[in-house]
Design a protein around this motif. Structure first.
Motif, PDB file in Angstrom:
ATOM      1  N   MET A 145       0.829  -1.204   0.000  1.00  0.00           N
ATOM      2  CA  MET A 145       0.000   0.000   0.000  1.00  0.00           C
ATOM      3  C   MET A 145       0.866   1.257   0.000  1.00  0.00           C
ATOM      4  O   MET A 145       0.622   2.206  -0.728  1.00  0.00           O
ATOM      5  CB  MET A 145      -0.923  -0.005   1.217  1.00  0.00           C
ATOM      6  N   GLU A 146       1.930   1.281   0.845  1.00  0.00           N
ATOM      7  CA  GLU A 146       2.812   2.438   0.910  1.00  0.00           C
ATOM      8  C   GLU A 146       3.517   2.660  -0.424  1.00  0.00           C
ATOM      9  O   GLU A 146       3.688   3.799  -0.866  1.00  0.00           O
ATOM     10  CB  GLU A 146       3.841   2.258   2.029  1.00  0.00           C
ATOM     11  N   LYS A 147       3.941   1.569  -1.077  1.00  0.00           N
ATOM     12  CA  LYS A 147       4.608   1.682  -2.366  1.00  0.00           C
ATOM     13  C   LYS A 147       3.647   2.226  -3.427  1.00  0.00           C
ATOM     14  O   LYS A 147       4.022   3.081  -4.235  1.00  0.00           O
ATOM     15  CB  LYS A 147       5.129   0.308  -2.801  1.00  0.00           C
ATOM     16  N   ALA A 148       2.421   1.763  -3.398  1.00  0.00           N
ATOM     17  CA  ALA A 148       1.420   2.235  -4.358  1.00  0.00           C
ATOM     18  C   ALA A 148       1.146   3.714  -4.156  1.00  0.00           C
ATOM     19  O   ALA A 148       1.019   4.485  -5.120  1.00  0.00           O
ATOM     20  CB  ALA A 148       0.124   1.436  -4.213  1.00  0.00           C
ATOM     21  N   LEU A 149       1.085   4.141  -2.883  1.00  0.00           N
ATOM     22  CA  LEU A 149       0.860   5.555  -2.592  1.00  0.00           C
ATOM     23  C   LEU A 149       2.036   6.389  -3.055  1.00  0.00           C
ATOM     24  O   LEU A 149       1.877   7.465  -3.635  1.00  0.00           O
ATOM     25  CB  LEU A 149       0.636   5.742  -1.085  1.00  0.00           C
ATOM     26  N   GLU A 150       3.248   5.896  -2.830  1.00  0.00           N
ATOM     27  CA  GLU A 150       4.446   6.612  -3.265  1.00  0.00           C
ATOM     28  C   GLU A 150       4.453   6.789  -4.779  1.00  0.00           C
ATOM     29  O   GLU A 150       4.762   7.877  -5.280  1.00  0.00           O
ATOM     30  CB  GLU A 150       5.696   5.838  -2.824  1.00  0.00           C
ATOM     31  N   MET A 151       4.097   5.769  -5.520  1.00  0.00           N
ATOM     32  CA  MET A 151       4.055   5.861  -6.980  1.00  0.00           C
ATOM     33  C   MET A 151       2.973   6.826  -7.440  1.00  0.00           C
ATOM     34  O   MET A 151       3.172   7.602  -8.380  1.00  0.00           O
ATOM     35  CB  MET A 151       3.787   4.466  -7.580  1.00  0.00           C
TER      36      MET A 151
ATOM     37  N   VAL B 215      -3.047  24.068  -8.972  1.00  0.00           N
ATOM     38  CA  VAL B 215      -3.163  23.168  -7.831  1.00  0.00           C
ATOM     39  C   VAL B 215      -4.446  22.349  -7.940  1.00  0.00           C
ATOM     40  O   VAL B 215      -5.482  22.847  -8.397  1.00  0.00           O
ATOM     41  CB  VAL B 215      -3.130  23.968  -6.505  1.00  0.00           C
ATOM     42  N   GLU B 216      -4.359  21.100  -7.530  1.00  0.00           N
ATOM     43  CA  GLU B 216      -5.544  20.259  -7.424  1.00  0.00           C
ATOM     44  C   GLU B 216      -6.135  20.485  -6.041  1.00  0.00           C
ATOM     45  O   GLU B 216      -5.548  20.097  -5.030  1.00  0.00           O
ATOM     46  CB  GLU B 216      -5.167  18.784  -7.607  1.00  0.00           C
ATOM     47  N   MET B 217      -7.276  21.154  -5.984  1.00  0.00           N
ATOM     48  CA  MET B 217      -7.901  21.505  -4.708  1.00  0.00           C
ATOM     49  C   MET B 217      -8.826  20.379  -4.274  1.00  0.00           C
ATOM     50  O   MET B 217      -9.748  19.996  -5.008  1.00  0.00           O
ATOM     51  CB  MET B 217      -8.684  22.808  -4.856  1.00  0.00           C
ATOM     52  N   ILE B 218      -8.564  19.847  -3.087  1.00  0.00           N
ATOM     53  CA  ILE B 218      -9.356  18.725  -2.566  1.00  0.00           C
ATOM     54  C   ILE B 218      -9.910  19.124  -1.197  1.00  0.00           C
ATOM     55  O   ILE B 218      -9.148  19.281  -0.235  1.00  0.00           O
ATOM     56  CB  ILE B 218      -8.497  17.450  -2.431  1.00  0.00           C
TER      57      ILE B 218
ATOM     58  N   PRO C 247     -10.957  10.836   3.217  1.00  0.00           N
ATOM     59  CA  PRO C 247     -10.566   9.766   2.286  1.00  0.00           C
ATOM     60  C   PRO C 247      -9.330   9.024   2.791  1.00  0.00           C
ATOM     61  O   PRO C 247      -8.477   9.594   3.489  1.00  0.00           O
ATOM     62  CB  PRO C 247     -10.274  10.516   0.986  1.00  0.00           C
ATOM     63  N   GLU C 248      -9.215   7.780   2.421  1.00  0.00           N
ATOM     64  CA  GLU C 248      -8.116   6.937   2.882  1.00  0.00           C
ATOM     65  C   GLU C 248      -6.758   7.495   2.459  1.00  0.00           C
ATOM     66  O   GLU C 248      -5.794   7.467   3.226  1.00  0.00           O
ATOM     67  CB  GLU C 248      -8.295   5.513   2.332  1.00  0.00           C
ATOM     68  N   GLU C 249      -6.681   8.007   1.232  1.00  0.00           N
ATOM     69  CA  GLU C 249      -5.413   8.558   0.751  1.00  0.00           C
ATOM     70  C   GLU C 249      -4.943   9.710   1.633  1.00  0.00           C
ATOM     71  O   GLU C 249      -3.755   9.820   1.952  1.00  0.00           O
ATOM     72  CB  GLU C 249      -5.558   9.052  -0.695  1.00  0.00           C
TER      73      GLU C 249
END
Length: 214
Positions: free
Chosen positions: A1-7, A40-43, A51-53
């Protein structure tokens, strides 16, 4: 999961900014981003259902949060300084160390003295007492508002970014002030509100507070 988030972070083509919908710390950071015209992507994040991310990026679950590729920053002051240095034009802090230090001291004073007062006034907590304290602060600073178009400067600065969200929340909460007696202050307030960067920085919820106030 951490690797996927990093990518996923490395693949981002723009800066991501996770923001509260109606909070002065998020708002002031949005002002800096708008003033710099940063793409910027405003979230907007609902902290009751984040959200989980977002939680993976910031386990503390605090806002605001800025992500620039593999850099993650979660303190508004640090984010604002980073954006000012990352995108140097227009500069929002003075170039010279002494003037820069004075600006940062004033920002600290606003955070310590004004932010809690405004929060208490809006919450109607010890309203008259806190309003009197706030008016004393405004009176002390009247020479500053008279002297220059922006706070301690002829140019819009980081201090203005920190003050603007407070003034907006006071303005939209029904807080009243003698417009004629405090004309330099109210002219300063209106001048900041009229800036394009301020208008752009407002979330839909913050705009709605004006409609409700009217």
């Amino acid at each position: 999961m951490e690797k996927a988030l990093e990518m996923a972070l490395l693949k981002r083509s723009s800066i991501a900014f996770y923001s509260h919908k109606n909070d002065p710390y998020s708002h002031r950071t949005r002002m800096v981003l708008a003033e710099k015209a940063v793409s910027v992507e405003m979230i907007y994040v609902d902290l009751d259902n984040p959200p989980e991310e977002f939680l993976q990026l910031n386990p503390c679950g605090t806002l605001p949060l800025l992500v620039d590729r593999d850099l993650v920053l979660n303190q508004s002051n640090i984010i604002m300084d980073y954006v000012d240095e990352r995108f140097p034009h227009p500069p929002l802090l003075p170039v010279y160390p002494i003037a820069r230090a004075k600006s940062r001291l004033m920002i600290h004073r606003i955070e310590q003295d004004w932010y809690p007062l405004v929060e208490a006034i809006i919450a109607n907590k010890d309203y008259e007492k806190n309003k009197a304290i706030l008016m004393n602060h405004i009176n002390e600073l009247m020479p500053v508002f008279k002297k220059m178009p922006y706070f301690m400067s002829s140019e819009f600065s980081m201090i203005d970014c920190c003050l603007a969200p407070l003034l907006w929340r006071l303005h939209t909460s029904g807080f009243t002030i003698n417009e004629e007696k405090y004309k330099p202050f109210t002219e300063y307030r209106d001048r900041v509100f009229e800036r394009n960067s301020f208008q752009v920085s407002l979330s839909d919820e913050e705009l709605m507070t004006l409609e409700l106030g009217d």
